[in-house]
Design an enzyme around this catalytic site. Sequence first.
Site, PDB file in Angstrom:
ATOM      1  N   ALA A   1     116.679  43.684  26.691  1.00 30.05           N
ATOM      2  CA  ALA A   1     117.949  44.051  27.324  1.00 30.05           C
ATOM      3  C   ALA A   1     118.070  43.229  28.602  1.00 30.05           C
ATOM      4  O   ALA A   1     117.056  42.777  29.148  1.00 30.05           O
ATOM      5  CB  ALA A   1     117.947  45.535  27.650  1.00 30.05           C
TER       6      ALA A   1
ATOM      7  N   GLU B   1     108.622  47.293  28.213  1.00 28.40           N
ATOM      8  CA  GLU B   1     109.402  48.143  29.127  1.00 28.40           C
ATOM      9  C   GLU B   1     108.526  48.846  30.159  1.00 28.40           C
ATOM     10  O   GLU B   1     108.931  49.041  31.301  1.00 28.40           O
ATOM     11  CB  GLU B   1     110.192  49.196  28.327  1.00 28.40           C
ATOM     12  CG  GLU B   1     111.367  48.644  27.542  1.00 28.40           C
ATOM     13  CD  GLU B   1     110.985  48.123  26.170  1.00 28.40           C
ATOM     14  OE1 GLU B   1     109.775  48.032  25.861  1.00 28.40           O
ATOM     15  OE2 GLU B   1     111.908  47.791  25.407  1.00 28.40           O
TER      16      GLU B   1
HETATM   17  N1  COA Z   1     116.941  40.004  31.160  1.00 24.60           N
HETATM   18  C1  COA Z   1     117.535  39.174  32.028  1.00 24.60           C
HETATM   19  N2  COA Z   1     117.090  37.922  32.269  1.00 24.60           N
HETATM   20  C2  COA Z   1     115.995  37.525  31.597  1.00 24.60           C
HETATM   21  C3  COA Z   1     115.320  38.347  30.684  1.00 24.60           C
HETATM   22  C4  COA Z   1     115.834  39.647  30.470  1.00 24.60           C
HETATM   23  N3  COA Z   1     115.299  40.479  29.610  1.00 24.60           N
HETATM   24  N4  COA Z   1     114.246  37.670  30.197  1.00 24.60           N
HETATM   25  C5  COA Z   1     114.263  36.465  30.777  1.00 24.60           C
HETATM   26  N5  COA Z   1     115.312  36.369  31.617  1.00 24.60           N
HETATM   27  C6  COA Z   1     115.702  35.225  32.453  1.00 24.60           C
HETATM   28  C7  COA Z   1     114.688  35.022  33.577  1.00 24.60           C
HETATM   29  O1  COA Z   1     114.952  35.897  34.666  1.00 24.60           O
HETATM   30  C8  COA Z   1     114.915  33.576  33.907  1.00 24.60           C
HETATM   31  O2  COA Z   1     116.094  33.461  34.686  1.00 24.60           O
HETATM   32  P1  COA Z   1     116.115  32.502  36.002  1.00 24.60           P
HETATM   33  O3  COA Z   1     115.965  31.115  35.415  1.00 24.60           O
HETATM   34  O4  COA Z   1     117.480  32.774  36.566  1.00 24.60           O
HETATM   35  O5  COA Z   1     114.961  32.910  36.859  1.00 24.60           O
HETATM   36  C9  COA Z   1     115.229  32.947  32.536  1.00 24.60           C
HETATM   37  O6  COA Z   1     115.621  34.028  31.685  1.00 24.60           O
HETATM   38  C10 COA Z   1     114.012  32.284  31.922  1.00 24.60           C
HETATM   39  O7  COA Z   1     112.947  33.202  31.908  1.00 24.60           O
HETATM   40  P2  COA Z   1     111.529  32.947  32.627  1.00 24.60           P
HETATM   41  O8  COA Z   1     110.963  34.290  32.996  1.00 24.60           O
HETATM   42  O9  COA Z   1     111.671  31.941  33.715  1.00 24.60           O
HETATM   43  O10 COA Z   1     110.726  32.289  31.411  1.00 24.60           O
HETATM   44  P3  COA Z   1     109.144  32.316  31.179  1.00 24.60           P
HETATM   45  O11 COA Z   1     108.889  31.378  30.059  1.00 24.60           O
HETATM   46  O12 COA Z   1     108.413  32.149  32.455  1.00 24.60           O
HETATM   47  O13 COA Z   1     108.855  33.831  30.680  1.00 24.60           O
HETATM   48  C11 COA Z   1     109.283  35.813  29.377  1.00 24.60           C
HETATM   49  C12 COA Z   1     109.424  34.278  29.480  1.00 24.60           C
HETATM   50  C13 COA Z   1     110.051  36.250  28.139  1.00 24.60           C
HETATM   51  C14 COA Z   1     107.795  36.199  29.234  1.00 24.60           C
HETATM   52  C15 COA Z   1     109.846  36.475  30.659  1.00 24.60           C
HETATM   53  O14 COA Z   1     111.155  35.957  30.860  1.00 24.60           O
HETATM   54  C16 COA Z   1     109.954  37.971  30.607  1.00 24.60           C
HETATM   55  O15 COA Z   1     108.966  38.662  30.792  1.00 24.60           O
HETATM   56  N6  COA Z   1     111.188  38.485  30.358  1.00 24.60           N
HETATM   57  C17 COA Z   1     111.430  39.907  30.369  1.00 24.60           C
HETATM   58  C18 COA Z   1     110.960  40.554  29.095  1.00 24.60           C
HETATM   59  C19 COA Z   1     111.190  42.046  29.151  1.00 24.60           C
HETATM   60  O16 COA Z   1     110.641  42.767  29.980  1.00 24.60           O
HETATM   61  N7  COA Z   1     112.025  42.551  28.237  1.00 24.60           N
HETATM   62  C20 COA Z   1     112.307  43.964  28.140  1.00 24.60           C
HETATM   63  C21 COA Z   1     113.500  44.299  28.923  1.00 24.60           C
HETATM   64  S1  COA Z   1     113.842  46.022  28.877  1.00 24.60           S
END
Ligand code: COA
Length: 258
Positions: free
Chosen positions: A66, A133
């Site tokens: 999300a 989460e």
């Molecule tokens: N919601 C909003 N934005 C998100 C997102 C999410 N669920 N997941 C990734 N993004 C955004 C990041 O904030 C980042 O934005 P920015 O460039 O403005 O900083 C962009 O997408 C790229 O993600 P980034 O974290 O830089 O990539 P990464 O390769 O270092 O890590 C993940 C990838 C997927 C491990 C990491 O983005 C992450 O942990 N995301 C959240 C996953 C999560 O908790 N999902 C459950 C939500 S309830």
Amino acid sequence: MGNDVVLASEDQQILTLTISRPEALNAINAAVMRGLHDAFEEVAEREDLRGVILTGAGEKAFVAGADIKGFKFEDDSLKQLGQFGFETFSRIEQCRVPVIAAVNGFALGGGCELAMACHMRVASSNARFGQPEINLGIIPGYGGTQRLPLLIGKGKALELLLTGDMIGAEEAKALGLVNHVVAPGEEVAKATEILLKVTSKAPIAAQKIIALVNKHYYNYQEGLQAEIRQFAECFQTEDAKEGVAAFIEKRKPVFRGK
Ligand code: COA
């Protein structure tokens, strides 16, 4: 069909829906949820369609969850979001024609839940699955606590839900979360192959099989509703505010159990 973040295309009577918010790793915001909801409403009316493939734009993510940056703590919008998500994901699960998730990268949180609402999952070898989460101080809100144990069993589901750990495609396949693992870029082709095979069979029988397998799991509808309520309750906690703020500020959260 579709909108600017849920792109629709059709080939051989198979509809492909591509979630496209690459700047946020295809995270589900209100527009994505609306696009999916409306697309599946239309699919229910389209007798010519033989199957649906759900995938994410780009090579990095299917859906990274999300949209964390869009979480609002003040009002009951999260409860509404949970309810709308429930309706949308139920539509997918109860779709008349088979729906396959072509998982082309991260399938986390709502992304893993979206893939689980589909009838089958084909993953690229670089796909990663998880329900992180708990790292944000919240719980899954789109069926994760209910569908994950159904697919992989209670013990392993609890481990993934409680640790927030990610697993790779091969482990996901060994656990039964994924049907097939293919080389990156081959997911949609493999999903198409499966759909064409299924749709060469008797359509009425196929529809009945989907409906009956869903019926077997009917009792968990109550669990899904309880999850929506408790998902909203989590956002009343200080831990949720801390977890979400920590993600946005790119730091480790400090949870106090409040
Ligand atoms: N919601 C909003 N934005 C998100 C997102 C999410 N669920 N997941 C990734 N993004 C955004 C990041 O904030 C980042 O934005 P920015 O460039 O403005 O900083 C962009 O997408 C790229 O993600 P980034 O974290 O830089 O990539 P990464 O390769 O270092 O890590 C993940 C990838 C997927 C491990 C990491 O983005 C992450 O942990 N995301 C959240 C996953 C999560 O908790 N999902 C459950 C939500 S309830």
